[in-house]
Enzyme design. Structure first.
Site, PDB file in Angstrom:
ATOM      1  N   ARG A  36     -33.689  52.003 -13.427  1.00 64.57           N
ATOM      2  CA  ARG A  36     -34.841  51.749 -12.563  1.00 64.57           C
ATOM      3  C   ARG A  36     -35.369  50.346 -12.796  1.00 64.57           C
ATOM      4  O   ARG A  36     -34.960  49.651 -13.715  1.00 64.57           O
ATOM      5  CB  ARG A  36     -35.945  52.766 -12.873  1.00 64.57           C
ATOM      6  CG  ARG A  36     -36.471  52.662 -14.308  1.00 64.57           C
ATOM      7  CD  ARG A  36     -37.843  53.283 -14.436  1.00 64.57           C
ATOM      8  NE  ARG A  36     -38.279  53.487 -15.801  1.00 64.57           N
ATOM      9  CZ  ARG A  36     -38.912  52.574 -16.533  1.00 64.57           C
ATOM     10  NH1 ARG A  36     -39.141  51.371 -16.054  1.00 64.57           N
ATOM     11  NH2 ARG A  36     -39.300  52.850 -17.778  1.00 64.57           N
ATOM     12  N   ASP A  94     -37.373  60.040 -19.907  1.00 61.64           N
ATOM     13  CA  ASP A  94     -36.882  59.914 -21.291  1.00 61.64           C
ATOM     14  C   ASP A  94     -37.820  60.559 -22.309  1.00 61.64           C
ATOM     15  O   ASP A  94     -37.361  61.228 -23.235  1.00 61.64           O
ATOM     16  CB  ASP A  94     -36.599  58.445 -21.651  1.00 61.64           C
ATOM     17  CG  ASP A  94     -37.772  57.513 -21.386  1.00 61.64           C
ATOM     18  OD1 ASP A  94     -38.746  57.942 -20.751  1.00 61.64           O
ATOM     19  OD2 ASP A  94     -37.703  56.350 -21.821  1.00 61.64           O
ATOM     20  N   ARG A 105     -31.939  62.575 -17.497  1.00 57.66           N
ATOM     21  CA  ARG A 105     -32.899  61.494 -17.233  1.00 57.66           C
ATOM     22  C   ARG A 105     -32.535  60.828 -15.908  1.00 57.66           C
ATOM     23  O   ARG A 105     -31.351  60.759 -15.549  1.00 57.66           O
ATOM     24  CB  ARG A 105     -32.842  60.453 -18.356  1.00 57.66           C
ATOM     25  CG  ARG A 105     -33.902  59.374 -18.200  1.00 57.66           C
ATOM     26  CD  ARG A 105     -33.774  58.265 -19.234  1.00 57.66           C
ATOM     27  NE  ARG A 105     -34.799  57.258 -19.012  1.00 57.66           N
ATOM     28  CZ  ARG A 105     -34.736  55.999 -19.455  1.00 57.66           C
ATOM     29  NH1 ARG A 105     -33.684  55.606 -20.156  1.00 57.66           N
ATOM     30  NH2 ARG A 105     -35.708  55.161 -19.203  1.00 57.66           N
ATOM     31  N   HIS A 106     -33.556  60.343 -15.211  1.00 55.85           N
ATOM     32  CA  HIS A 106     -33.278  59.593 -13.983  1.00 55.85           C
ATOM     33  C   HIS A 106     -32.408  58.374 -14.296  1.00 55.85           C
ATOM     34  O   HIS A 106     -32.335  57.924 -15.448  1.00 55.85           O
ATOM     35  CB  HIS A 106     -34.590  59.146 -13.338  1.00 55.85           C
ATOM     36  CG  HIS A 106     -35.407  58.286 -14.248  1.00 55.85           C
ATOM     37  ND1 HIS A 106     -35.093  56.971 -14.495  1.00 55.85           N
ATOM     38  CD2 HIS A 106     -36.486  58.568 -15.006  1.00 55.85           C
ATOM     39  CE1 HIS A 106     -35.959  56.479 -15.369  1.00 55.85           C
ATOM     40  NE2 HIS A 106     -36.813  57.427 -15.694  1.00 55.85           N
ATOM     41  N   TYR A 158     -33.279  51.170 -21.986  1.00 51.07           N
ATOM     42  CA  TYR A 158     -32.978  50.415 -20.769  1.00 51.07           C
ATOM     43  C   TYR A 158     -31.477  50.148 -20.638  1.00 51.07           C
ATOM     44  O   TYR A 158     -31.046  49.368 -19.786  1.00 51.07           O
ATOM     45  CB  TYR A 158     -33.772  49.101 -20.750  1.00 51.07           C
ATOM     46  CG  TYR A 158     -35.216  49.318 -21.135  1.00 51.07           C
ATOM     47  CD1 TYR A 158     -36.052  50.095 -20.329  1.00 51.07           C
ATOM     48  CD2 TYR A 158     -35.735  48.818 -22.319  1.00 51.07           C
ATOM     49  CE1 TYR A 158     -37.362  50.346 -20.698  1.00 51.07           C
ATOM     50  CE2 TYR A 158     -37.054  49.069 -22.691  1.00 51.07           C
ATOM     51  CZ  TYR A 158     -37.857  49.835 -21.871  1.00 51.07           C
ATOM     52  OH  TYR A 158     -39.158  50.091 -22.241  1.00 51.07           O
TER      53      TYR A 158
END
Ligand SMILES: *[C@@H]1O[C@H](CO)[C@@H](O)[C@H](O)[C@H]1NC(C)=O
Ligand SMILES: *[C@@H]1O[C@H](CO)[C@@H](O)[C@H](O)[C@H]1NC(C)=O
Ligand SMILES: *[C@@H]1O[C@H](CO)[C@@H](O)[C@H](O)[C@H]1NC(C)=O
Ligand SMILES: *[C@@H]1O[C@H](CO)[C@@H](O)[C@H](O)[C@H]1NC(C)=O
Ligand SMILES: *[C@@H]1O[C@H](CO)[C@@H](O)[C@H](O)[C@H]1NC(C)=O
Length: 448
Positions: A75, A347, A71-72, A45
Site C-alpha cells: 500500500r 499487520d 494481511r492486505h 513494508y
C-alpha cells in the site's frame, strides 16, 4: 486445562551482545546493494516473499480444513506516515547544491504519493495468493462449498480480498468464483480491524530510543551531501520508509510476481547495514505494540483465536472480546461447515494473533542492540500480503483410528510449536487465555 505455550517464553535467555551493530559505511557498501536482500529488510513494508517452500502434510495425513489470516497487499503510506516522510524530502529539496550525485534525482522529483491505498503490486500479490490457495486446496472445495471470505472494512483490505478471490477463480478457470462474503465495519468491534483497544500502548518510546542509535551517522552523512538541509533523526526514518513506499508504488500492472522490482532512488541513500537497522526499527515497533512487549497486545488477538477454535471444532463462537456476536451467531455470516476460510486484515492484528497463539516466542527486544539470532523479524512475519495458514489435518493413527491435528504456517514457514503433532483436543496453545476472554485484559482496553 491445557499447558500454556507462554511458559516457554520466560525460559529463553537473552543472547550476549556481539560486535558493534554498525560498521562505518564505505563506498562499496552502497554500490554492492543487493536489491532483493534489501527489499526483505523493509520490515512490514517488504513486498511479500515466502520464507520457505510449502511443506506438504506428513505422510498419512490429509488436510481437512484451512484457515487463512491474510494481511492486505502493498500500500501507500498512511496519513501519519506521510507526515513523517514529507519534512525530510522538503528539507533535501530546499538545498540548491548537492555535494553528492546520489541526491541529484531530487531536483526533478515530485512527491505525488497518495495515501493509504493498495498499489498494483499489492493487488498482484493478493491475486497470486488466491491462485496458490486454489492450487493447494482445490480438493477441499466444491461448487456448493466455496471458500468463505471476510475482510475488515478498509478499502485496501477489501480490495486485497477481492483480488484473492479473483486469483482463486482464475486458477480454477472460472469453475469456482468465491466472493467476499462479509465486510466487517471498522466502526464497531471486529476481530479483523486494528484499533479495537483504545488503551493499548504504542511503541513510540522504544522506536525513538533505537532511532537515536541508528540514525545519527546517517543524519551527518546526508547533511554533508545536502549542506543546509538540517535533517534531524526523525527524517531518517521517514526517508527509509519512503524507499519502500516509493518502490512499491513504481510497480505497474503487468508486473510478474517474483521478478525484480524497480528501485526507488531513495534506496541508494542508505547502505544495506542501515536497512537492517531500519528493519529492526519495524521489529521494535511491532513487538512493543501488539507483540509480546505491548501492553494489551495479546488480548487483541483473542477474538480471532476464538473464531478459529470455533471453526476447528465446529462449535459456536464463545467470545466476549472483539467478536461481533450478532454476525458470529448467524450461519450466513459465520458458517461452521466450510472447509476453506480466508480472512483479510492488518499487520497489527496478525501480530496480536501470533501473540495470543504464542508464535515467534521472543524475550524483551533491546532498544540498543539487536540480537542477530532473534526470531522476531517483521520482514519475515509481516511483509505485505502475509498469510498465516492454519491447516487442520486428519492422520491415520498407528494404534487407534484417526485423529485431528493442526499445523500453522506463516509465509510457508511451518511454525515449530509445542502442540505441533498434538491431537486437536489437546492443543497446548493459549486456549485458556482466549477462552477466558483475555482474563480481564479486554476490559482494560476501555477503562483505566
Ligand atoms: C565496506 O563495507 C562492506 C559492508 O559493510 C564490507 O563488507 C567491506 O569489507 C567494507 N570494505 C572496506 C574496504 O572497508
Ligand atoms: C452449511 O450450513 C448451512 C446453514 O446451516 C446450509 O444451508 C448449507 O447447506 C451447509 N453447507 C454444507 C456444505 O454443508
Ligand atoms: C484488484 O481489485 C481491484 C478492485 O477491487 C481491481 O480494480 C483490480 O483490477 C484487481 N486486480 C487484480 C490483479 O485482481
Ligand atoms: C455487528 O455487525 C452488524 C452488521 O455489520 C452491525 O450492525 C452492528 O452494529 C455490529 N455490532 C457491534 C457491537 O459492533
Ligand atoms: C466494543 O466493546 C467494548 C467492550 O465490550 C464496548 O465498551 C464498546 O462499546 C464496543 N464498541 C462498539 C462500537 O460497539
Amino acid at each position: 486445562m491445557f499447558t500454556l505455550l507462554w511458559a516457554t517464553l520466560s525460559s529463553i535467555t537473552t543472547l550476549a551482545p556481539s560486535t558493534p551493530f554498525f560498521p562505518p559505511p564505505n563506498e562499496s557498501s552502497f554500490v554492492a546493494h543487493d536489491h532483493l536482500a534489501i527489499q526483505k529488510s523493509w520490515g512490514v513494508y517488504s513486498p511479500f516473499h515466502a520464507i520457505e517452500n510449502y511443506t506438504p502434510p506428513p505422510p498419512g495425513c490429509e488436510v481437512t480444513q484451512v484457515n487463512i489470516l491474510h494481511r492486505h497487499g502493498a500500500r501507500l503510506p498512511s496519513d501519519s506516515q506521510t507526515n513523517d516522510i514529507l519534512p525530510g524530502v522538503q528539507k533535501l529539496q530546499s538545498v540548491p547544491v548537492y555535494t553528492d550525485s546520489r541526491l541529484d534525482f531530487l531536483k526533478a522529483f515530485d512527491y505525488t504519493l497518495d495515501q493509504e491505498l493498495l498499489v498494483p503490486l499489492g493487488a498482484i500479490q493478493s491475486f497470486g495468493s488466491g491462485k496458490t490457495a486454489f492450487g493447494r486446496y482445490a480438493s477441499l472445495i466444491s461448487e456448493g462449498e466455496p471458500p468463505f471470505v471476510r475482510a475488515s472494512g478498509m478499502s485496501r483490505v477489501v480490495e486485497s480480498a477481492n483480488n484473492w478471490t479473483a486469483g482463486f477463480a482464475a486458477a480454477s478457470r472460472g469453475i469456482y468464483t468465491p466472493r467476499l462474503d462479509v465486510i466487517l465495519s471498522e466502526e464497531g468491534n471486529d476481530t479483523l480491524q486494528d484499533h479495537n483497544c483504545p488503551n493499548a500502548a504504542g511503541s513510540h518510546r522504544e522506536m525513538r530510543e533505537w532511532l537515536s542509535i541508528w540514525s545519527p551517522s546517517i543524519v551527518a552523512r546526508l547533511n554533508a551531501w545536502a549542506p543546509g538541509a538540517n535533517l534531524v533523526e526523525e527524517d531518517i526514518h521517514g526517508l527509509a520508509m519512503l524507499c519502500a513506499f516509493h518502490t512499491v508504488s513504481l510497480v505497474q500492472y503487468g508486473y510478474e510476481d517474483g521478478s525484480p522490482l524497480p528501485f526507488s532512488p531513495f534506496c541508494s541513500l542508505f547502505t544495506s547495514d542501515e536497512f537492517e537497522a531500519f528493519e529492526y526499527s519495524c521489529d521494535i515497533d511491532k513487538y512493543y505494540s501488539t507483540g509480546y512487549g505491548g501492553r494489551l497486545g495479546r488480548v487483541q488477538g483473542v477474538g480471532y483465536v476464538n473464531e478459529l477454535l470455533a471453526r476447528l471444532t465446529h462449535t459456536p463462537v464463545q467470545d466476549h472480546t472483539s467478536t461481533n456476536r450478532t454476525l458470529d451467531a448467524d450461519p450466513a455470516t459465520f458458517p461452521l461447515n466450510r472447509t476453506v476460510y480466508a480472512d483479510f486484515t492488518h499487520d497489527s492484528v496478525l501480530i496480536a494473533v501470533f501473540n495470543t497463539l504464542g508464535l515467534y516466542p521472543t524475550p524483551k527486544l533491546s532498544t540498543k542492540r539487536p540480537d542477530p539470532k532473534r526470531k522476531w523479524r517483521a520482514g519475515e512475519m509481516m511483509s505485505f500480503s502475509t498469510r498465516m495458514v492454519v491447516e487442520k489435518l486428519v492422520c491415520e493413527h498407528r494404534f487407534s483410528s484417526q485423529e485431528d491435528y493442526i499445523r500453522i504456517m506463516v509465509n510457508e514457514d511451518v511454525q515449530p510449536l509445542e502442540f505441533c503433532g498434538a491431537p486437536i483436543k489437546g492443543l497446548g496453545w493459549a486456549q485458556e487465555y482466549a477462552r477466558n476472554n483475555g482474563e480481564g485484559d479486554w476490559e482494560k482496553c476501555f477503562v483505566e
